[in-house]
Scaffold this active site. Structure first.
Site, PDB file in Angstrom:
ATOM      1  N   ARG A 146      25.910  64.908 -20.724  1.00  0.00           N
ATOM      2  CA  ARG A 146      24.791  64.971 -21.656  1.00  0.00           C
ATOM      3  C   ARG A 146      24.090  63.627 -21.636  1.00  0.00           C
ATOM      4  O   ARG A 146      24.727  62.595 -21.484  1.00  0.00           O
ATOM      5  CB  ARG A 146      25.300  65.259 -23.070  1.00  0.00           C
ATOM      6  CG  ARG A 146      25.539  66.723 -23.305  1.00  0.00           C
ATOM      7  CD  ARG A 146      25.823  67.002 -24.761  1.00  0.00           C
ATOM      8  NE  ARG A 146      27.236  66.849 -25.078  1.00  0.00           N
ATOM      9  CZ  ARG A 146      27.716  65.966 -25.933  1.00  0.00           C
ATOM     10  NH1 ARG A 146      26.906  65.141 -26.575  1.00  0.00           N
ATOM     11  NH2 ARG A 146      29.005  65.890 -26.160  1.00  0.00           N
ATOM     12  N   TYR A 161      22.993  69.710 -15.109  1.00  0.00           N
ATOM     13  CA  TYR A 161      24.267  69.626 -15.825  1.00  0.00           C
ATOM     14  C   TYR A 161      24.234  70.627 -16.992  1.00  0.00           C
ATOM     15  O   TYR A 161      23.294  70.611 -17.808  1.00  0.00           O
ATOM     16  CB  TYR A 161      24.489  68.197 -16.346  1.00  0.00           C
ATOM     17  CG  TYR A 161      25.696  68.108 -17.247  1.00  0.00           C
ATOM     18  CD1 TYR A 161      26.982  68.247 -16.725  1.00  0.00           C
ATOM     19  CD2 TYR A 161      25.559  67.927 -18.622  1.00  0.00           C
ATOM     20  CE1 TYR A 161      28.092  68.207 -17.555  1.00  0.00           C
ATOM     21  CE2 TYR A 161      26.668  67.870 -19.451  1.00  0.00           C
ATOM     22  CZ  TYR A 161      27.933  68.023 -18.906  1.00  0.00           C
ATOM     23  OH  TYR A 161      29.038  67.997 -19.734  1.00  0.00           O
ATOM     24  N   GLY A 218      25.509  71.052 -19.820  1.00  0.00           N
ATOM     25  CA  GLY A 218      25.325  70.599 -21.199  1.00  0.00           C
ATOM     26  C   GLY A 218      23.872  70.264 -21.525  1.00  0.00           C
ATOM     27  O   GLY A 218      23.479  70.202 -22.681  1.00  0.00           O
ATOM     28  N   CYS A 273      38.791  64.076 -26.349  1.00  0.00           N
ATOM     29  CA  CYS A 273      39.740  63.611 -27.367  1.00  0.00           C
ATOM     30  C   CYS A 273      40.830  64.654 -27.621  1.00  0.00           C
ATOM     31  O   CYS A 273      41.531  64.568 -28.639  1.00  0.00           O
ATOM     32  CB  CYS A 273      39.027  63.280 -28.657  1.00  0.00           C
ATOM     33  SG  CYS A 273      38.094  61.745 -28.577  1.00  0.00           S
ATOM     34  N   LYS A 300      40.424  68.245 -27.495  1.00  0.00           N
ATOM     35  CA  LYS A 300      40.037  69.509 -28.128  1.00  0.00           C
ATOM     36  C   LYS A 300      40.553  70.720 -27.360  1.00  0.00           C
ATOM     37  O   LYS A 300      41.255  71.567 -27.921  1.00  0.00           O
ATOM     38  CB  LYS A 300      38.511  69.560 -28.258  1.00  0.00           C
ATOM     39  CG  LYS A 300      38.061  70.823 -28.962  1.00  0.00           C
ATOM     40  CD  LYS A 300      36.736  70.686 -29.641  1.00  0.00           C
ATOM     41  CE  LYS A 300      35.572  70.688 -28.705  1.00  0.00           C
ATOM     42  NZ  LYS A 300      34.361  71.166 -29.361  1.00  0.00           N
ATOM     43  N   ASP A 350      34.476  75.370 -28.222  1.00  0.00           N
ATOM     44  CA  ASP A 350      33.450  74.341 -28.393  1.00  0.00           C
ATOM     45  C   ASP A 350      32.588  74.492 -29.644  1.00  0.00           C
ATOM     46  O   ASP A 350      32.309  73.508 -30.309  1.00  0.00           O
ATOM     47  CB  ASP A 350      32.546  74.341 -27.149  1.00  0.00           C
ATOM     48  CG  ASP A 350      31.769  73.055 -26.983  1.00  0.00           C
ATOM     49  OD1 ASP A 350      32.272  72.002 -27.409  1.00  0.00           O
ATOM     50  OD2 ASP A 350      30.654  73.096 -26.431  1.00  0.00           O
ATOM     51  N   ARG A 381      33.978  69.734 -14.296  1.00  0.00           N
ATOM     52  CA  ARG A 381      34.186  70.819 -15.262  1.00  0.00           C
ATOM     53  C   ARG A 381      34.545  72.127 -14.568  1.00  0.00           C
ATOM     54  O   ARG A 381      34.320  72.302 -13.379  1.00  0.00           O
ATOM     55  CB  ARG A 381      32.896  71.041 -16.051  1.00  0.00           C
ATOM     56  CG  ARG A 381      32.445  69.829 -16.854  1.00  0.00           C
ATOM     57  CD  ARG A 381      32.587  70.056 -18.306  1.00  0.00           C
ATOM     58  NE  ARG A 381      32.376  68.841 -19.095  1.00  0.00           N
ATOM     59  CZ  ARG A 381      32.515  68.813 -20.401  1.00  0.00           C
ATOM     60  NH1 ARG A 381      32.863  69.884 -21.073  1.00  0.00           N
ATOM     61  NH2 ARG A 381      32.332  67.697 -21.076  1.00  0.00           N
TER      62      ARG A 381
HETATM   63  C1  SPV Z   1      30.917  68.148 -24.905  1.00  0.00           C
HETATM   64  O1  SPV Z   1      30.661  67.139 -24.237  1.00  0.00           O
HETATM   65  O2  SPV Z   1      31.192  68.094 -26.117  1.00  0.00           O
HETATM   66  C2  SPV Z   1      30.902  69.454 -24.266  1.00  0.00           C
HETATM   67  C3  SPV Z   1      30.242  69.602 -23.002  1.00  0.00           C
HETATM   68  O3  SPV Z   1      31.357  70.396 -24.838  1.00  0.00           O
HETATM   69  S1  SPV Z   1      28.540  69.722 -23.189  1.00  0.00           S
HETATM   70  O4  SPV Z   1      28.182  71.085 -22.878  1.00  0.00           O
HETATM   71  O5  SPV Z   1      27.983  68.790 -22.244  1.00  0.00           O
HETATM   72  O6  SPV Z   1      28.172  69.432 -24.550  1.00  0.00           O
HETATM   73 MN    MN Z   2      31.668  70.010 -26.935  1.00  0.00          MN
END
Ligand code: SPV
Ligand code: MN
Length: 640
Positions: A89, A224, A226, A276, A278, A293, A390
């Site tokens: 991101r 990407y 995200g 972290c 998750k 998520d 990923r």
């Molecule tokens: C995160 O970084 O918290 C994700 C991947 O779950 S993204 O889709 O890039 O947000």
């Molecule tokens: Mn996430």
């Protein structure tokens, strides 16, 4: 007007596609598609009605277009590469568009709506020339539910169109049945100009703008997921605003079912910043995963109920290995539909960091041909795979998926956990004294270090409120106020827990826990929800007692748990905790002028408890200094 939009579209698409659009009684949808097509100027438009043939065509086109490659030995596996500057991101270029005269909190990246629209439309102009615009209809949350949100994505990326198939529920039928007044989210995405490897070329013109007042997301010059799949963190930003208007919560939560004594299952939601722990919590062996998520949470008749917004996982593959994440490792190395991204490819196999075996000495990665020992312009070793590599798969591919995924009422949340990356302060697990205490002391105070999931400098210490701060389309104080009030309106708010998998020994710098210990913390929380484990009242929260943990370590992990380890892990570190409170308070005072007074009172009370305890016991206080309350007797413990 409806007729005019449809006529305009007729000229741009096949009869078949045109009829699929005519079946949707939604002038707004037609208008969005017309305007997207007129702006981006694709060679053709493909309207996907979710039939198996069309879904197969999308997957096939992702390969034919070379955005993905199927040159992998395992049936169903493909891989995709994002460009070197498109590996996570991107905060700097992801902005909320705000109307003139209004502003979001300082910590939130934002710009003027009119200026942003002019800029992003300029970048999207003719961006799809030579490509097909794919239109996908999806729903967030289960179908026919109070939670359901309709959404559509227009994209020129077959990889994105394929990814959403694995990550979200199909929505063409839902749009067909929807009335004209149905609210929906829209995304317009273009990967922009691509190089010969089908990777977005103009990364310096990457922009991701969220027009939350119009429920619309724009994304350009990025692949990407995200940044490009509109329904990850981009639609989350839209949902947070909708939730604010309607009195519910849209959260960056995983959800899991935890088995307790007597065959019961208790559902937990958990917010953790990227990397972290998750997914590895949600994937604990023997438990069930319901969400990875994003979760919507509602008050239904006074009960806190929640659904998974998604139906798949876009997960970090780094460190997935047979020892630490046996289950997901097995799925990733078995046949089935999976998209790997930014891994190393060699001998028709995907390889990633921390996979538990020696990696090849050369192969193909997102930078092209990779060899061991390669260095970048700064002289740093180039890693074989990206740390944010990923996998994308549908939850149905997992044997441990929870059966309630499609339940329109969701599940009742038994507890909520927040977990950051805190090397110094908080212990491994503790329970808040109340909803407000837990929300503030664990959720609002969540600290981490930036990691590779975000494209910027790594290892920066930061507050990441509820792990959602970047996505909050409201003043942050308003968001917190909503949260605090939400709990107050429930008949019984779920207990709130704080976890920290990253605590280190202050002297040696070594981690104090094994990765698998989190399973014990989760089981302890499950017992606490049902009042079947005692707790010690410490200044920062309720801590587990040694005897309960010793039994759980033995039952869950078959491990001896020594008193010495317990004391080390659960010692209250007063100086580190006071420093933490100071950072948290400073952050909110400086950045969140509308922070609710409750936040500061909870912080103050915690500070006073810490100072009071220090007067009695000194700077580092063994958990055994505090009284244990409600501890079950030995007989009850044996039945846990
Ligand atoms: C995160 O970084 O918290 C994700 C991947 O779950 S993204 O889709 O890039 O947000
Ligand atoms: Mn996430």
């Amino acid at each position: 007007m409806l007729q005019t939009y449809l006529e305009t579209l007729q000229a741009r698409m096949s009869r078949d596609d045109y009829h699929k659009l005519c079946a949707l009684d939604s002038p707004g949808v037609h208008q969005f598609i017309v305007e997207a097509a007129e702006l981006c100027n694709p060679d053709g438009i493909f309207i996907c009605d979710d039939s198996p043939d069309e879904v197969a065509r999308i997957r096939n086109m992702a390969i034919v277009s070379r955005e993905e490659s199927a040159a992998l030995a395992m049936a169903g596996h493909t891989f995709h590469f994002d460009g070197p500057y498109d590996q996570g991101r991107d905060r700097a270029v992801t902005k909320f568009l705000v109307a003139k005269g209004s502003t979001l909190s300082r910590a939130i990246n934002q710009m003027d709506q009119d200026e942003g629209l002019v800029e992003i439309r300029g970048l999207l102009r003719n961006a799809m020339k030579g490509h097909t615009m794919i239109v996908r209809f999806l729903i967030l949350g289960p179908a026919n539910s109070a939670f359901t949100i309709h959404c559509l994505e227009c994209t020129d990326s077959w990889y994105v169109a394929h990814s959403v198939d694995l990550l979200y529920r199909h929505g063409y039928d839902a749009f067909r049945q929807a009335g004209r007044e149905t609210e929906y989210f829209k995304t317009l995405h273009s990967a922009g100009r691509l190089n010969e490897d089908m990777v977005s070329l103009e990364h310096e013109k990457k922009r991701i703008y969220i027009d939350y007042l119009a429920n619309t997301v724009y994304s350009v010059n990025t692949q990407y997921a995200g940044n490009s799949v509109g329904f990850k963190k981009l639609a989350l930003r839209l949902a947070i605003h909708k939730a604010h208007r309607e009195g519910w919560l849209a959260e960056h939560f995983m959800m899991m079912g935890v088995h307790g004594p007597g065959g019961r299952k208790t559902y937990f939601a958990g917010a953790f910043p990227s990397a972290c722990g998750k997914t590895s919590t949600a994937m604990l062996p023997g438990e069930t995963i319901l969400a990875d998520d994003i979760t919507y949470v509602r008050n239904m008749g006074g009960i806190c109920r929640a659904v998974n917004v998604e139906s798949g996982i876009f997960g970090i593959v780094n460190d997935v290995n047979p020892g630490d994440d046996a289950l997901i490792y097995r799925v990733l190395t078995s046949p089935g539909e999976i998209i790997f991204s930014n891994v190393l490819i060699k001998d028709a196999k995907p390889w990633w960091l921390g996979m538990g075996c020696e990696l090849p000495k050369e192969g193909i990665n997102y930078g092209g041909h990779w060899r061991e020992g390669m260095t970048d312009a700064a002289g740093e070793q180039v890693l074989p795979a990206h740390q944010n590599a990923r996998y994308t798969l549908a939850l149905k591919a997992l044997p441990n998926r929870d059966p309630e995924l499609q339940n329109p009422l969701g599940v009742e949340l038994g507890g909520i956990m927040y977990g950051g990356r805190d090397y110094r302060g908080y212990g491994p697990v503790q329970q808040g004294f109340s909803w407000e205490h837990g929300i503030v002391a664990y959720g609002a105070a969540l600290e981490t270090e930036t990691t590779f999931a975000v494209v910027e400098e790594e290892r920066k210490h930061e507050i990441n409120m509820m792990s959602i701060q970047d996505f909050v389309s409201l003043p942050l104080g308003q968001y917190l106020k909503n949260y605090l009030e939400f709990g107050g309106r429930l008949k019984k708010a779920p207990p709130v827990f704080g976890v920290n998998y990253f605590l280190k020994d202050l002297e040696t710098g070594e981690f104090l826990n094994d990765r698998r210990d989190k399973h014990v913390w989760v089981k302890w929380m499950e017992l606490r929800v049902h009042d079947q484990a005692g707790a010690i009242e410490s200044p920062t929260g309720r801590l587990p007692g040694y005897d309960d943990l010793r039994l759980l370590f033995s039952q869950v992990l078959g491990k001896d748990y020594t008193k010495e380890d317990y004391v080390k892990q659960f010692t209250i570190r007063v100086p580190e905790n006071l420093a933490k409170l100071c950072r948290v308070e400073t952050f909110y005072r400086e950045n969140v002028p509308d922070a609710p007074p409750k936040l500061f009172s909870v912080i103050n009370e915690q500070r006073e408890r810490l100072i009071g305890a220090r007067e009695h016991f000194g700077d580092y206080i063994s958990p055994e200094s505090f009284a244990e309350q409600g501890s079950p007797d030995d007989q009850a413990r044996a039945n846990i």
